[in-house]
Enzyme design. Structure first.
Site, short mmCIF file in Angstrom:
data_model
loop_
_atom_site.label_atom_id
_atom_site.label_comp_id
_atom_site.label_asym_id
_atom_site.label_seq_id
_atom_site.Cartn_x
_atom_site.Cartn_y
_atom_site.Cartn_z
N GLU A 193 78.97 45.64 61.32
CA GLU A 193 78.66 45.02 62.22
C GLU A 193 79.83 43.71 62.45
OE1 GLU A 193 73.85 45.65 62.28
OE2 GLU A 193 74.59 43.68 61.21
N GLY A 232 78.50 42.39 47.33
CA GLY A 232 78.14 41.01 47.40
C GLY A 232 77.64 40.66 48.96
N ASP A 259 66.22 43.51 54.96
CA ASP A 259 65.12 42.59 55.19
C ASP A 259 64.52 41.67 54.20
OD1 ASP A 259 65.01 43.61 57.84
OD2 ASP A 259 64.07 45.06 57.25
#
Length: 315
Positions: A193, A232, A259
């Protein structure tokens, strides 16, 4: 303790099954389905509960599946602020192919919202949160919810001085970038993204940190977090840039890792830890989540054990 309100506009009942091999044009004998309440904000609340923490879940619910979600959350001790969805709550399906060790995920769209549904949700979210709390908006937006919903939510939360953690993607994220609207106190995305938003590859941690800090300088958020998977999690503010290592663990399923990161980060903030410590707790929670199958999310004891394996570095 700072109160946390998670927001899930497009929840789901996640059905998880396994079969010997996924093949076309034949009946596939499957394991008994595992049912879990799902959707970004719900998963954050579930992961916080697994850590021994507390949050309240604002959830848009409709029909028999919505009622099932209420029961599943109650069984996990999670308080719910229900919002009447404009249609039946959706279901999603995860299928594990045991022969190839591949996972297939089928995600339904959810009911279509009207402008009045959106306006009502914005007002009710603002009323549901105690002053000075943390709101987590995570997960997909249902059909009909406009791209500027996160920006409008940020405006609605200003009077109650709440902090907003936004974990979004796609058109909503692009809208924030194009309008240069302050999105949230905390803005998270994954590496793909981030590259799409940046319009360029981000091959190294330093490249990712540079872009994250660009977004901070543009004013989209005070703190930007970008997940780089096994490489990471990067965090940037105006004052600094850090990376928390991902623990080296055996991966059972990547479902819910993002999440779980948000849950670990937010719960750490709610307990008064600083931003670098919150980043480390988020990285440990994400690492713990990939150790569990299907939609099981993270275990609290695994997070504590993995914290030393997620050291912090400046980048």
């Amino acid at each position: 303790m700072t109160p946390i309100l998670t927001v899930t506009l497009n929840p789901t009942v996640d059905l998880s099954i396994a079969t010997a091999q996924v093949l076309p044009d034949r009946k596939l004998r499957c394991t008994a389905p595992q049912e879990d309440p799902g959707g970004g904000g719900i998963n954050v609340s579930r992961a916080i509960a697994a850590m021994g923490g507390q949050s309240t879940a604002f959830v848009a619910l409709g029909g028999a599946i919505g009622t099932k979600i209420t029961g599943l959350l109650a069984a996990q001790g999670i308080g719910v602020v229900p919002f009447p969805a404009p249609g039946e709550t959706r279901q999603s399906l995860t299928v594990d192919d045991l022969a190839s060790n591949q996972q297939y995920r089928f995600v339904m769209p959810g009911p279509c919202w009207s402008a009045s549904d959106v306006a009502s949700a914005l007002s009710q979210i603002a009323r549901a949160l105690p002053e000075g709390g943390i709101v987590v908006l995570s997960g997909s937006q249902p059909p009909g919810v406009p791209e500027d919903f996160p920006a409008r939510l940020a405006d609605h939360l200003a009077p109650v001085r709440a902090r907003l953690f936004l974990d979004t993607s796609g058109p909503a994220l692009l809208h924030l970038m194009q309008r240069k609207h302050r999105a949230a106190d905390f803005l998270r995305m994954d590496d793909l993204e981030a590259e799409e938003l940046a319009g360029r590859p981000l091959p190294t941690r330093r490249d990712t940190a540079d872009f994250a800090q660009e977004l901070v300088v543009l004013g989209l958020a005070d703190c930007v977090l970008i997940a780089r998977g096994a490489d990471g999690n990067v965090m940037a503010t105006r004052e600094g840039r850090w990376v928390a290592e991902a623990a080296r663990v055996k991966i059972a399923s990547k479902v819910g890792a993002g999440d779980s990161f948000v849950a670990g980060f937010t719960w750490a903030l709610a307990r008064g830890l600083d931003l670098p410590q919150a980043l480390q707790h988020g990285a440990a929670a994400a690492s713990a989540a990939v150790m569990t199958p299907a939609t099981e999310l993270c275990h609290g004891e695994d997070i504590e054990a993995l914290l030393p394996q997620c050291p912090l570095h400046f980048v």
